[in-house]
Motif scaffolding. Structure first.
Motif, PDB file in Angstrom:
ATOM      1  N   ALA A 179       0.844  -1.207   0.000  1.00  0.00           N
ATOM      2  CA  ALA A 179       0.000   0.000   0.000  1.00  0.00           C
ATOM      3  C   ALA A 179       0.874   1.249   0.000  1.00  0.00           C
ATOM      4  CB  ALA A 179      -0.923  -0.016   1.219  1.00  0.00           C
ATOM      5  N   ILE A 180       1.972   1.208   0.733  1.00  0.00           N
ATOM      6  CA  ILE A 180       2.860   2.374   0.779  1.00  0.00           C
ATOM      7  C   ILE A 180       3.521   2.591  -0.577  1.00  0.00           C
ATOM      8  CG2 ILE A 180       5.114   3.073   1.718  1.00  0.00           C
ATOM      9  CD1 ILE A 180       3.941   2.556   4.418  1.00  0.00           C
ATOM     10  N   LEU A 181       3.953   1.499  -1.200  1.00  0.00           N
ATOM     11  CA  LEU A 181       4.596   1.645  -2.508  1.00  0.00           C
ATOM     12  C   LEU A 181       3.602   2.114  -3.572  1.00  0.00           C
ATOM     13  CD1 LEU A 181       7.057  -1.377  -2.479  1.00  0.00           C
ATOM     14  CD2 LEU A 181       7.659   1.022  -2.723  1.00  0.00           C
ATOM     15  N   ASP A 182       2.320   1.770  -3.379  1.00  0.00           N
ATOM     16  CA  ASP A 182       1.290   2.196  -4.342  1.00  0.00           C
ATOM     17  C   ASP A 182       0.863   3.649  -4.120  1.00  0.00           C
ATOM     18  OD1 ASP A 182       1.274  -0.232  -5.522  1.00  0.00           O
ATOM     19  OD2 ASP A 182      -0.527  -0.988  -4.530  1.00  0.00           O
ATOM     20  N   SER A 183       1.247   4.193  -2.957  1.00  0.00           N
ATOM     21  CA  SER A 183       0.799   5.541  -2.610  1.00  0.00           C
ATOM     22  C   SER A 183       1.459   6.573  -3.531  1.00  0.00           C
ATOM     23  CB  SER A 183       1.154   5.800  -1.142  1.00  0.00           C
ATOM     24  OG  SER A 183       0.853   7.094  -0.801  1.00  0.00           O
ATOM     25  N   PRO A 184       0.660   7.421  -4.203  1.00  0.00           N
ATOM     26  CA  PRO A 184       1.257   8.343  -5.182  1.00  0.00           C
ATOM     27  C   PRO A 184       2.159   9.402  -4.547  1.00  0.00           C
ATOM     28  CG  PRO A 184      -1.119   8.747  -4.931  1.00  0.00           C
ATOM     29  CD  PRO A 184      -0.792   7.537  -4.107  1.00  0.00           C
ATOM     30  N   ASP A 185       1.948   9.708  -3.237  1.00  0.00           N
ATOM     31  CA  ASP A 185       2.755  10.763  -2.623  1.00  0.00           C
ATOM     32  C   ASP A 185       4.022  10.213  -1.947  1.00  0.00           C
ATOM     33  OD1 ASP A 185       1.254   9.474  -0.778  1.00  0.00           O
ATOM     34  OD2 ASP A 185       0.371  11.263   0.143  1.00  0.00           O
ATOM     35  N   MET A 186       4.387   8.985  -2.251  1.00  0.00           N
ATOM     36  CA  MET A 186       5.529   8.383  -1.571  1.00  0.00           C
ATOM     37  C   MET A 186       6.627   7.999  -2.568  1.00  0.00           C
ATOM     38  SD  MET A 186       6.977   7.430   1.104  1.00  0.00           S
ATOM     39  CE  MET A 186       5.721   7.719   2.317  1.00  0.00           C
ATOM     40  N   ARG A 187       7.816   8.560  -2.373  1.00  0.00           N
ATOM     41  CA  ARG A 187       8.947   8.136  -3.196  1.00  0.00           C
ATOM     42  C   ARG A 187      10.016   7.556  -2.274  1.00  0.00           C
ATOM     43  NH1 ARG A 187      13.818   9.211  -4.406  1.00  0.00           N
ATOM     44  NH2 ARG A 187      14.031  11.101  -3.162  1.00  0.00           N
ATOM     45  N   LEU A 188      10.359   6.319  -2.494  1.00  0.00           N
ATOM     46  CA  LEU A 188      11.339   5.651  -1.627  1.00  0.00           C
ATOM     47  C   LEU A 188      12.437   5.040  -2.480  1.00  0.00           C
ATOM     48  CD1 LEU A 188       8.916   3.763   0.798  1.00  0.00           C
ATOM     49  CD2 LEU A 188      10.345   5.722   1.375  1.00  0.00           C
ATOM     50  N   ASP A 189      13.654   4.990  -1.899  1.00  0.00           N
ATOM     51  CA  ASP A 189      14.774   4.367  -2.625  1.00  0.00           C
ATOM     52  C   ASP A 189      15.035   2.945  -2.156  1.00  0.00           C
ATOM     53  OD1 ASP A 189      15.756   6.663  -4.258  1.00  0.00           O
ATOM     54  OD2 ASP A 189      15.872   7.574  -2.279  1.00  0.00           O
ATOM     55  N   GLY A 190      14.635   2.630  -0.930  1.00  0.00           N
ATOM     56  CA  GLY A 190      14.899   1.290  -0.424  1.00  0.00           C
ATOM     57  C   GLY A 190      14.332   1.132   0.976  1.00  0.00           C
ATOM     58  N   PHE A 191      14.494  -0.081   1.527  1.00  0.00           N
ATOM     59  CA  PHE A 191      13.892  -0.387   2.828  1.00  0.00           C
ATOM     60  C   PHE A 191      14.910  -1.015   3.783  1.00  0.00           C
ATOM     61  CE2 PHE A 191      10.313  -0.546  -0.086  1.00  0.00           C
ATOM     62  CZ  PHE A 191       9.295   0.075   0.632  1.00  0.00           C
ATOM     63  N   ILE A 192      14.810  -0.623   5.052  1.00  0.00           N
ATOM     64  CA  ILE A 192      15.384  -1.413   6.131  1.00  0.00           C
ATOM     65  C   ILE A 192      14.245  -2.343   6.545  1.00  0.00           C
ATOM     66  CG2 ILE A 192      16.309  -1.337   8.492  1.00  0.00           C
ATOM     67  CD1 ILE A 192      18.165  -0.085   6.400  1.00  0.00           C
ATOM     68  N   GLY A 193      14.365  -3.605   6.213  1.00  0.00           N
ATOM     69  CA  GLY A 193      13.267  -4.560   6.430  1.00  0.00           C
ATOM     70  C   GLY A 193      13.095  -4.906   7.895  1.00  0.00           C
ATOM     71  N   PRO A 194      11.869  -5.246   8.290  1.00  0.00           N
ATOM     72  CA  PRO A 194      11.572  -5.482   9.710  1.00  0.00           C
ATOM     73  C   PRO A 194      12.234  -6.752  10.253  1.00  0.00           C
ATOM     74  CG  PRO A 194       9.661  -5.999   8.352  1.00  0.00           C
ATOM     75  CD  PRO A 194      10.700  -5.461   7.428  1.00  0.00           C
ATOM     76  N   GLY A 195      12.971  -6.589  11.335  1.00  0.00           N
ATOM     77  CA  GLY A 195      13.692  -7.731  11.904  1.00  0.00           C
ATOM     78  C   GLY A 195      12.790  -8.705  12.629  1.00  0.00           C
ATOM     79  N   HIS A 196      11.880  -8.194  13.451  1.00  0.00           N
ATOM     80  CA  HIS A 196      11.061  -9.096  14.265  1.00  0.00           C
ATOM     81  C   HIS A 196      10.116  -9.938  13.414  1.00  0.00           C
ATOM     82  CE1 HIS A 196      11.714  -6.106  17.772  1.00  0.00           C
ATOM     83  NE2 HIS A 196      12.558  -7.101  17.872  1.00  0.00           N
ATOM     84  N   VAL A 197       9.360  -9.274  12.543  1.00  0.00           N
ATOM     85  CA  VAL A 197       8.405  -9.991  11.684  1.00  0.00           C
ATOM     86  C   VAL A 197       9.135 -11.066  10.883  1.00  0.00           C
ATOM     87  CG1 VAL A 197       6.982  -9.731   9.616  1.00  0.00           C
ATOM     88  CG2 VAL A 197       6.722  -8.123  11.486  1.00  0.00           C
ATOM     89  N   SER A 198      10.340 -10.712  10.421  1.00  0.00           N
ATOM     90  CA  SER A 198      11.058 -11.627   9.529  1.00  0.00           C
ATOM     91  C   SER A 198      11.544 -12.884  10.249  1.00  0.00           C
ATOM     92  CB  SER A 198      12.224 -10.896   8.869  1.00  0.00           C
ATOM     93  OG  SER A 198      11.746  -9.728   8.247  1.00  0.00           O
ATOM     94  N   THR A 199      11.645 -12.833  11.572  1.00  0.00           N
ATOM     95  CA  THR A 199      12.004 -14.072  12.285  1.00  0.00           C
ATOM     96  C   THR A 199      10.933 -15.128  12.042  1.00  0.00           C
ATOM     97  OG1 THR A 199      10.899 -13.351  14.298  1.00  0.00           O
ATOM     98  CG2 THR A 199      13.238 -12.896  14.162  1.00  0.00           C
ATOM     99  N   VAL A 200       9.715 -14.677  11.764  1.00  0.00           N
ATOM    100  CA  VAL A 200       8.614 -15.624  11.508  1.00  0.00           C
ATOM    101  C   VAL A 200       8.435 -15.866  10.010  1.00  0.00           C
ATOM    102  CG1 VAL A 200       6.121 -16.010  11.747  1.00  0.00           C
ATOM    103  CG2 VAL A 200       7.411 -15.011  13.644  1.00  0.00           C
ATOM    104  N   ILE A 201       8.356 -14.787   9.213  1.00  0.00           N
ATOM    105  CA  ILE A 201       8.019 -14.996   7.791  1.00  0.00           C
ATOM    106  C   ILE A 201       9.251 -15.210   6.922  1.00  0.00           C
ATOM    107  CG2 ILE A 201       5.867 -13.664   8.012  1.00  0.00           C
ATOM    108  CD1 ILE A 201       7.196 -11.392   6.434  1.00  0.00           C
ATOM    109  N   GLY A 202      10.451 -14.914   7.458  1.00  0.00           N
ATOM    110  CA  GLY A 202      11.664 -15.062   6.661  1.00  0.00           C
ATOM    111  C   GLY A 202      11.831 -13.915   5.681  1.00  0.00           C
TER     112      GLY A 202
END
Ligand code: SF4
Length: 376
Positions: A179-202
């Motif tokens: 949803a954030i990437l689809d948002s027209p007012d948002m320009r991003l170059d990259g992500f620091i991915g979530p550490g906690h969530v990723s312990t579960v989803i990889g």
């Protein structure tokens, strides 16, 4: 302390900060989103912005589970808890989150039976200790906490504990990033991915971000060096014109995730067709509901849910801050009507909320520096 001190070593931090300066093109402005509220907290707590060049802007993402919950869901949970003989049980960080008619703590002051628990399992124990009451556990969180709710529901079913139910507000991280990437007012170059969530989803569920959106992602830990190294990873990729998923937090995050936790979630939960997020609106397939096999332990099916939609107070700009469009300090209420002592929005309550983190570290630091300046 092992796995802590070595990630706070000042000399190494200086070297990594130099590497960041070397990698960053001075003619370019970088916008890197830290998805997780835990990262936002660490960035302010350790003053990491101060070691970054000015052209690297960190954007706070939607990864604080308390913050993304719309006010209507808090009202719904509290309405269910007003039934006779119901105990409302929730984590401590929910207690001061404002609903339309006050927070759970304020409802407790008015006589509602509200208890803080440290885990869903504690709530189940509470139900066993109070057989003449019904314990409703107000469950929040991303995939990080959903497995423990799932395991608790499996236990309630296998042990035949019938005076317990879960008001499920578990959400999933990938649709929010989409949803954030689809948002027209948002320009991003990259992500620091979530550490906690990723312990579960990889790490695999992020691959589309690199493949389809051509944005680098570095799943990172929560110590200063973790976050700075994550930024190095993102910058290296940007410099090379590449986009890939990297796992900086390998000491904790398995690439394929935690299979046992994912199995427990699949046993108990299914995706909701849609769910409302504060600031992001309704996002399809972005939250979990309890499967029919566990309907007896689903508060939403045991009780009538009002399902009222409530908008945030007009002047509160929680939505824009959550989406990363505004900085906390740009909200008109920040530090005036809205403070950690008197929060108006959830972002000022949770330790992972960007407004609380900004207020507790940046804002106070600035106030202290101003106050010790010699008077001209
Ligand atoms: S300062 Fe308060 S009202 Fe404004 S965005 Fe933050 S939490 Fe919301």
């Amino acid at each position: 302390m092992k796995f802590v001190d070595e990630f706070r070593e000042p000399e190494v931090i200086t070297k990594v900060a130099e590497e960041i300066r070397r990698l960053a093109d001075p003619n370019r402005h970088y916008r890197i989103m830290e998805v997780c509220g835990g990262h936002t907290h660490a960035i302010y707590r350790f003053g990491l912005k101060d070691v970054l060049p000015a052209n690297i802007e960190l954007i706070h993402g939607p990864g604080c589970p308390v913050c993304v919950l719309p006010m209507g869901r808090i009202d719904d949970g509290l309405a269910l808890a007003q039934q006779p003989d119901v105990i409302f049980a929730a984590f401590g960080d929910m207690m001061r989150v404002p609903g339309t008619c006050g927070s759970p703590l304020e409802h407790k002051a008015r006589g509602m039976d509200v208890r803080i628990v440290y885990s869903p399992s504690d709530a189940l124990t509470l139900a066993q200790a109070n057989p003449d009451k019904h314990v409703m556990f107000f469950a929040i969180g991303f995939e990080t906490t959903a497995p423990s709710t799932a395991l608790t529901l499996m236990r309630a079913k296998s042990q035949g504990i019938h005076n317990f139910s879960v008001f499920c507000n578990h959400v999933t991280i990938i649709p929010a990033i989409r949803a954030i990437l689809d948002s027209p007012d948002m320009r991003l170059d990259g992500f620091i991915g979530p550490g906690h969530v990723s312990t579960v989803i990889g790490c695999r569920p992020y691959e589309w971000i690199a493949k389809n959106e051509h944005k680098p992602v570095a799943v990172s830990g929560f110590e200063p060096l973790d976050i700075l190294q994550g930024i190095v990873m993102v910058l290296r990729q940007l410099k090379a014109g590449e986009a890939a998923i990297e796992n900086q937090y390998r000491r904790v995050v398995p690439w394929e995730g935690n299979r046992a936790a994912l199995r427990a979630m699949a046993e108990v939960f299914q995706l909701r067709p849609y769910f409302e997020w504060r600031g992001l609106g309704f996002i399809s397939q972005s939250a979990l509901r309890i499967r029919d096999e566990y309907a007896e332990w689903d508060s939403e099916r045991r009780f009538h849910v009002p399902g009222v939609r409530v908008t945030d107070p007009k002047a509160a700009q929680c939505g824009e801050v959550l989406k990363g469009v505004l900085k906390p300090v740009q909200c008109k209420l920040f530090g005036k009507e809205c403070t950690p002592e008197h929060p108006i929005g959830a972002l000022m309550v949770s330790t992972e909320g960007s407004c609380a983190a900004y207020f507790n570290y940046e804002h106070r630091k600035a106030a202290t520096v101003t106050s010790i300046r010699p008077v001209a």
